[in-house]
Design a protein around this motif. Structure first.
Motif, mmCIF file in Angstrom:
data_model
loop_
_atom_site.group_PDB
_atom_site.id
_atom_site.type_symbol
_atom_site.label_atom_id
_atom_site.label_comp_id
_atom_site.label_asym_id
_atom_site.label_seq_id
_atom_site.Cartn_x
_atom_site.Cartn_y
_atom_site.Cartn_z
ATOM 1 N N ARG A 23 0.827 -1.205 0.000
ATOM 2 C CA ARG A 23 0.000 0.000 0.000
ATOM 3 C C ARG A 23 0.863 1.257 0.000
ATOM 4 O O ARG A 23 0.542 2.238 -0.673
ATOM 5 N N ALA A 24 1.956 1.238 0.745
ATOM 6 C CA ALA A 24 2.825 2.409 0.796
ATOM 7 C C ALA A 24 3.457 2.704 -0.558
ATOM 8 O O ALA A 24 3.692 3.870 -0.901
ATOM 9 N N ALA A 25 3.721 1.671 -1.344
ATOM 10 C CA ALA A 25 4.400 1.846 -2.631
ATOM 11 C C ALA A 25 3.462 2.217 -3.761
ATOM 12 O O ALA A 25 3.870 2.910 -4.705
ATOM 13 N N PHE A 26 2.189 1.778 -3.703
ATOM 14 C CA PHE A 26 1.323 1.919 -4.863
ATOM 15 C C PHE A 26 -0.020 2.611 -4.604
ATOM 16 O O PHE A 26 -0.708 2.980 -5.553
ATOM 17 N N LEU A 27 -0.404 2.801 -3.353
ATOM 18 C CA LEU A 27 -1.703 3.398 -3.031
ATOM 19 C C LEU A 27 -1.495 4.793 -2.453
ATOM 20 O O LEU A 27 -0.654 4.993 -1.574
ATOM 21 N N ILE A 28 -2.274 5.755 -2.960
ATOM 22 C CA ILE A 28 -2.169 7.141 -2.500
ATOM 23 C C ILE A 28 -3.504 7.526 -1.877
ATOM 24 O O ILE A 28 -4.544 7.495 -2.540
ATOM 25 N N THR A 29 -3.473 7.877 -0.608
ATOM 26 C CA THR A 29 -4.688 8.217 0.133
ATOM 27 C C THR A 29 -4.642 9.686 0.557
ATOM 28 O O THR A 29 -3.652 10.381 0.370
ATOM 29 N N ASP A 30 -5.740 10.154 1.116
ATOM 30 C CA ASP A 30 -5.827 11.519 1.673
ATOM 31 C C ASP A 30 -5.515 12.583 0.633
ATOM 32 O O ASP A 30 -4.882 13.604 0.917
ATOM 33 N N LEU A 31 -5.982 12.375 -0.591
ATOM 34 C CA LEU A 31 -5.762 13.351 -1.657
ATOM 35 C C LEU A 31 -6.613 14.599 -1.482
ATOM 36 O O LEU A 31 -6.236 15.676 -1.959
ATOM 37 N N PHE A 32 -7.750 14.472 -0.840
ATOM 38 C CA PHE A 32 -8.731 15.563 -0.839
ATOM 39 C C PHE A 32 -8.925 16.132 0.563
ATOM 40 O O PHE A 32 -10.038 16.161 1.094
ATOM 41 N N ALA A 33 -7.846 16.581 1.163
ATOM 42 C CA ALA A 33 -7.925 17.269 2.450
ATOM 43 C C ALA A 33 -8.483 18.676 2.243
ATOM 44 O O ALA A 33 -8.233 19.307 1.210
ATOM 45 N N ALA A 34 -9.227 19.163 3.203
ATOM 46 C CA ALA A 34 -9.880 20.464 3.070
ATOM 47 C C ALA A 34 -8.860 21.589 2.950
ATOM 48 O O ALA A 34 -7.895 21.662 3.714
ATOM 49 N N ASP A 35 -9.076 22.448 1.973
ATOM 50 C CA ASP A 35 -8.346 23.712 1.817
ATOM 51 C C ASP A 35 -6.831 23.550 1.682
ATOM 52 O O ASP A 35 -6.053 24.378 2.184
ATOM 53 N N MET A 36 -6.416 22.492 1.010
ATOM 54 C CA MET A 36 -4.996 22.344 0.730
ATOM 55 C C MET A 36 -4.813 21.490 -0.524
ATOM 56 O O MET A 36 -5.723 20.779 -0.941
ATOM 57 N N ALA A 37 -3.635 21.599 -1.125
ATOM 58 C CA ALA A 37 -3.277 20.787 -2.279
ATOM 59 C C ALA A 37 -2.237 19.768 -1.847
ATOM 60 O O ALA A 37 -1.232 20.119 -1.232
ATOM 61 N N SER A 38 -2.514 18.501 -2.135
ATOM 62 C CA SER A 38 -1.612 17.410 -1.767
ATOM 63 C C SER A 38 -1.130 16.718 -3.034
ATOM 64 O O SER A 38 -1.952 16.277 -3.850
ATOM 65 N N PHE A 39 0.184 16.601 -3.195
ATOM 66 C CA PHE A 39 0.754 15.991 -4.392
ATOM 67 C C PHE A 39 1.652 14.824 -4.029
ATOM 68 O O PHE A 39 2.268 14.796 -2.957
ATOM 69 N N THR A 40 1.738 13.877 -4.943
ATOM 70 C CA THR A 40 2.680 12.768 -4.853
ATOM 71 C C THR A 40 3.478 12.717 -6.148
ATOM 72 O O THR A 40 2.899 12.676 -7.242
#
Length: 278
Positions: A23-40
């Motif tokens: 999961r750590a290598a291939f799954l990306i979670t918590d993309l849609f946190a309020a009022d911020m941009a999260s990138f991988t």
């Protein structure tokens, strides 16, 4: 704006992965946190994917400090899909309004992007894919009505679905990015079935429109030695060129697919017979 880095893995490596490491290598979670941009940022074809859900204020990004360039898109192009309520994206002062399932293509060289929701009670959910680009192509909004639909699958096999092409040579040109959205027909649960490989391209899926209690089982890995990921609403999965990518949901869902690699030939794939899966 936050950014994390994933380095990918060879198919031989994941034979020893437990669930947490897979999961750590291939799954990306918590993309849609309020009022911020999260990138991988992933070293799998240097795909950059992200999410933003502006509620109380707009969210602005564009610095390239984390990737060693003046701006995030100094040498990149980007697709922005709205998976939520109506919102806007402003690119270097130019305003675009995105309804649900509209996609904005942002060309190389954009300096500042700001996204906002029309209503905090029904916020927009912006999902981004960005890849290196070697050409300057104008920004373009592709509405849901302007996408090119393809009907695939069969209700008897529970895999009937409608694939909509957005960023694609037949709809809106790009340098190397392909992007679209697939919706399953009522009663169907399987996507991308039967599976395939595309050695010359990687892919990323973002699953959405799932009820909070539902899950999707995403199958990955080489056909002769598969693995699985349990995916929740809003999660994204990286699919290297050596991996199959198919899944089945416990309830209704949709997904955004994004691809990059050596070509933009959507049908440049190697089919895998279901009997070959192990």
């Amino acid at each position: 704006m936050t950014i994390k880095i994933l380095y990918g893995a060879a198919p031989e490596d994941i034979k020893a992965y437990d669930t947490e490491r897979l999961r750590a290598a291939f799954l990306i979670t918590d993309l849609f946190a309020a009022d911020m941009a999260s990138f991988t940022y992933t070293h799998v074809d240097r795909l950059l994917l992200g999410g933003a859900m502006p509620i109380a204020r707009s969210v602005t990004f564009g610095s390239g400090a984390d990737i060693g360039t003046s701006y995030l898109l100094s040498a990149r192009e980007m697709g922005i899909a709205n998976l939520g309520g109506t919102g806007t994206a402003t690119v270097d002062g130019r305003l675009f309004t995105l309804q649900n399932r509209d996609v904005l293509y942002v060309g190389r060289g954009a300096r500042e992007i700001s996204v906002a929701s029309h209503s905090g009670d029904a916020p927009a959910r912006f999902y981004m894919n960005s890849v290196p680009a070697g050409a300057d192509i104008p920004h373009r909004l592709i509405t849901r009505a302007e996408s090119k639909p393809l009907d695939l699958g069969d209700s008897r096999r529970s895999n009937k679905r409608r694939l909509a092409m957005y960023i694609h040579p037949e709809v809106a040109p790009s340098c190397l990015l392909l992007m679209g959205i697939t919706d399953l027909a009522e009663g169907s649960v399987w996507n991308t079935m039967p599976p395939h490989l595309h050695e010359r391209r990687m892919e990323a899926y973002c699953y959405f429109d799932m009820a909070p209690e539902e899950r999707l089982i995403h199958l990955m890995g080489q056909p002769e030695e598969t693995r699985h990921l349990v995916v929740a609403n809003g999660d994204a999965v990286l699919s290297p060129a050596w991996s199959i990518h198919m899944g089945a949901g416990t309830g209704p869902y949709a997904f955004v697919w994004g691809m990059t690699g050596e070509n933009q030939e959507y049908n440049d794939v190697a089919p895998v017979a279901l009997a070959e899966l192990k």
